[in-house]
Design a protein around this motif. Structure first.
Motif, PDB file in Angstrom:
ATOM      1  N   ALA A   1       5.144   0.236  -3.915  1.00  0.00           N
ATOM      2  CA  ALA A   1       4.727  -0.798  -2.763  1.00  0.00           C
ATOM      3  C   ALA A   1       3.664   0.143  -1.818  1.00  0.00           C
ATOM      4  CB  ALA A   1       6.021  -1.787  -2.491  1.00  0.00           C
ATOM      5  N   LEU A   2       4.452   0.872  -1.032  1.00  0.00           N
ATOM      6  CA  LEU A   2       3.382   1.890   0.163  1.00  0.00           C
ATOM      7  C   LEU A   2       2.521   2.160  -0.134  1.00  0.00           C
ATOM      8  CD1 LEU A   2       7.034   3.243   1.732  1.00  0.00           C
ATOM      9  CD2 LEU A   2       5.448   1.529   2.808  1.00  0.00           C
ATOM     10  N   MET A   3       2.625   3.129  -1.380  1.00  0.00           N
ATOM     11  CA  MET A   3       1.096   3.348  -2.428  1.00  0.00           C
ATOM     12  C   MET A   3      -0.333   2.054  -2.381  1.00  0.00           C
ATOM     13  SD  MET A   3       2.256   6.285  -4.472  1.00  0.00           S
ATOM     14  CE  MET A   3       1.030   7.091  -5.321  1.00  0.00           C
ATOM     15  N   PHE A   4       0.711   1.289  -2.769  1.00  0.00           N
ATOM     16  CA  PHE A   4      -0.345   0.244  -3.003  1.00  0.00           C
ATOM     17  C   PHE A   4      -1.043   0.302  -1.686  1.00  0.00           C
ATOM     18  CE2 PHE A   4      -1.146  -4.628  -3.245  1.00  0.00           C
ATOM     19  CZ  PHE A   4      -2.565  -4.465  -4.279  1.00  0.00           C
ATOM     20  N   SER A   5      -0.162  -0.651  -0.250  1.00  0.00           N
ATOM     21  CA  SER A   5      -0.796  -0.507   0.756  1.00  0.00           C
ATOM     22  C   SER A   5      -1.569  -0.273   1.049  1.00  0.00           C
ATOM     23  CB  SER A   5       0.545  -1.188   1.059  1.00  0.00           C
ATOM     24  OG  SER A   5       1.543  -0.217   1.913  1.00  0.00           O
ATOM     25  N   ALA A   6      -1.044   1.659   0.976  1.00  0.00           N
ATOM     26  CA  ALA A   6      -1.779   2.161   1.625  1.00  0.00           C
ATOM     27  C   ALA A   6      -3.586   2.867   1.140  1.00  0.00           C
ATOM     28  CB  ALA A   6      -1.533   3.645   1.899  1.00  0.00           C
ATOM     29  N   GLN A   7      -3.931   2.244  -0.258  1.00  0.00           N
ATOM     30  CA  GLN A   7      -4.627   3.116  -0.960  1.00  0.00           C
ATOM     31  C   GLN A   7      -6.512   1.585  -0.063  1.00  0.00           C
ATOM     32  OE1 GLN A   7      -5.221   0.881  -4.486  1.00  0.00           O
ATOM     33  NE2 GLN A   7      -3.417   0.210  -4.495  1.00  0.00           N
ATOM     34  N   PHE A   8      -6.027   0.486   0.815  1.00  0.00           N
ATOM     35  CA  PHE A   8      -7.123  -0.020   1.795  1.00  0.00           C
ATOM     36  C   PHE A   8      -7.275   0.691   2.857  1.00  0.00           C
ATOM     37  CE2 PHE A   8      -4.150  -2.788  -1.062  1.00  0.00           C
ATOM     38  CZ  PHE A   8      -5.134  -3.108  -2.477  1.00  0.00           C
ATOM     39  N   PHE A   9      -6.387   1.132   3.761  1.00  0.00           N
ATOM     40  CA  PHE A   9      -6.750   2.030   4.340  1.00  0.00           C
ATOM     41  C   PHE A   9      -7.243   2.924   4.407  1.00  0.00           C
ATOM     42  CE2 PHE A   9      -3.888  -1.780   4.369  1.00  0.00           C
ATOM     43  CZ  PHE A   9      -4.271  -2.697   5.900  1.00  0.00           C
ATOM     44  N   ASP A  10      -7.646   3.676   5.654  1.00  0.00           N
ATOM     45  CA  ASP A  10      -8.880   4.782   5.814  1.00  0.00           C
ATOM     46  C   ASP A  10      -7.466   5.938   6.822  1.00  0.00           C
ATOM     47  OD1 ASP A  10     -10.740   4.920   4.284  1.00  0.00           O
ATOM     48  OD2 ASP A  10     -12.216   3.895   5.860  1.00  0.00           O
ATOM     49  N   LEU A  11      -7.097   6.695   6.468  1.00  0.00           N
ATOM     50  CA  LEU A  11      -5.781   7.413   6.660  1.00  0.00           C
ATOM     51  C   LEU A  11      -6.475   8.642   7.635  1.00  0.00           C
ATOM     52  CD1 LEU A  11      -3.072   8.159   4.354  1.00  0.00           C
ATOM     53  CD2 LEU A  11      -3.225   5.997   5.617  1.00  0.00           C
ATOM     54  N   GLU A  12      -5.975   8.991   9.012  1.00  0.00           N
ATOM     55  CA  GLU A  12      -6.579   9.382   9.887  1.00  0.00           C
ATOM     56  C   GLU A  12      -6.158  10.208   9.714  1.00  0.00           C
ATOM     57  OE1 GLU A  12      -5.547   9.320  14.338  1.00  0.00           O
ATOM     58  OE2 GLU A  12      -6.060   6.881  14.408  1.00  0.00           O
ATOM     59  N   GLY A  13      -7.947  11.805   9.430  1.00  0.00           N
ATOM     60  CA  GLY A  13      -7.161  13.008   9.019  1.00  0.00           C
ATOM     61  C   GLY A  13      -7.811  12.818   8.007  1.00  0.00           C
ATOM     62  N   GLU A  14      -7.787  11.774   7.087  1.00  0.00           N
ATOM     63  CA  GLU A  14      -7.979  12.018   5.656  1.00  0.00           C
ATOM     64  C   GLU A  14      -8.753  12.818   4.952  1.00  0.00           C
ATOM     65  OE1 GLU A  14      -8.145   9.439   2.031  1.00  0.00           O
ATOM     66  OE2 GLU A  14      -8.996   9.176   3.602  1.00  0.00           O
ATOM     67  N   GLU A  15      -8.019  14.744   4.215  1.00  0.00           N
ATOM     68  CA  GLU A  15      -9.493  15.677   3.571  1.00  0.00           C
ATOM     69  C   GLU A  15      -9.762  14.995   2.525  1.00  0.00           C
ATOM     70  OE1 GLU A  15      -7.542  19.141   4.611  1.00  0.00           O
ATOM     71  OE2 GLU A  15      -7.773  18.303   6.649  1.00  0.00           O
TER      72      GLU A  15
END
Length: 319
Positions: free
Chosen positions: A80-94
């Motif tokens: 569930a966390l992985m599904f929700s995270a895919q819609f947001f740009d995380l800071e520091g993402e490389e």
């Protein structure tokens, strides 16, 4: 605030988890994850429940079912966390590293499952180290540096107190993070929405807003039971063992601790009397930290998630 209703409360087995800008609900037949995307759209991912408990009668036996259910809940939670995270740009993402590309080439479509199970195993390992092995080490250290004899039951009680202190400090620390504060708001929305459904009220923002953000069958209460039950179970470990032998015994007994804790919260959820109210109090108190009052937009997400898993026959989700 408590609901004013003459209807008998329908205690449901439907439970959930707050995720990044959303809520996951697990019903008797389906799992739904509702997430509010950055463009304000609510998207829902719905899939059938696939549990080992449905296929094997042996796994449904008391204590065993709690161990299996706990592990499955962790897997579902990570998904569930992985599904929700895919819609947001995380800071520091490389950008994708060479190692990431290598993994994709070697594992292909299986990479997601590998990441999920690795995350669950890593989380379990960190939890065991922080909340069980570290308190064991501290208790051993105190036994050596204090003039009093710290053995047997006393050592187990000291270790239990250290474990609870570490757990509470951890919860208080993470609760100060801005992202976690929003997750705790969605946690509150999840509880309030389920409470509204249990009281037989229509699932509207107005009705849900009136509910209490605390719930007796929350996973937070389960963790408190784990802390308390571990003290009792670990008392069976023989005195006089070396620190590593004691640590090994505790790791081996953790499935028993989890299974017993599940049975206790199951019992407390089905019965309302002075005893169950007393044993449920610590978990309810802790929810003042792990939940926050949600706003209307968060309530809307929780409502959509719950509606997606409510069965046609209400008897199917009876606790």
């Amino acid at each position: 605030m408590k609901f004013m209703s003459d209807k008998k409360i329908h205690k449901t087995s439907i439970g959930g988890q707050a995720v990044m800008e959303g809520v996951m609900m697990r019903g008797p037949k389906e799992i739904a994850i509702a997430v509010r995307k950055p463009d304000n759209e609510i998207i829902i991912d719905k899939r059938p429940v696939a549990s080992a408990l449905q296929k094997n009668k042996f796994l449904k036996l008391p204590i065993i079912r709690g161990c299996i259910g706990f592990f499955e809940s962790m897997i579902i939670g990570v998904k569930a966390l992985m599904f929700s995270a895919q819609f947001f740009d995380l800071e520091g993402e490389e950008t994708e590293s060479k190692f990431d590309k290598w993994l994709e080439e070697k594992l292909g479509d299986k990479i997601k499952d590998v990441v999920i199970y690795f995350s669950v195993i890593l989380s379990l390992a960190l939890s065991v180290g922080l909340f069980f092995l570290l308190p064991n080490f501290v208790a051993e250290l105190l036994a050596k540096i204090t003039p009093m004899e710290v053995e047997g039951t006393l050592r187990t009680l000291v270790e239990g107190a250290v474990r609870m202190a570490i757990f509470l400090a951890y919860i208080l620390l993470v609760s100060q993070m801005n992202d976690i504060k929003r997750v705790f708001m969605y946690h509150g929305a999840e509880h309030k929405t389920i409470a509204t459904y249990e009281h037989g009220l229509e699932l509207t923002v107005e009705n849900v807003r009136k509910g209490c953000r605390l719930h007796p069958r929350c996973g937070t209460s389960f963790l408190i039971f784990v802390m308390i039950v571990s003290v009792i179970v670990f008392m069976v470990i023989p005195a006089g063992l070396s620190w590593w032998q004691r640590a090994l015994f505790k790791i081996l007994l953790l499935p028993v601790v989890a299974g017993l804790s599940y049975e206790i919260i199951k019992f407390a959820g089905r019965h309302e009397n002075w005893f169950t109210k007393i044993i449920s109090k610590p978990g309810m108190w802790l929810q003042y930290i792990t939940t926050r009052e949600p706003d209307d937009s968060q309530i809307e997400v929780a409502i959509e998630s719950l509606k997606a898993v409510i069965p046609d026959n209400q008897e199917e989700d009876k606790w």
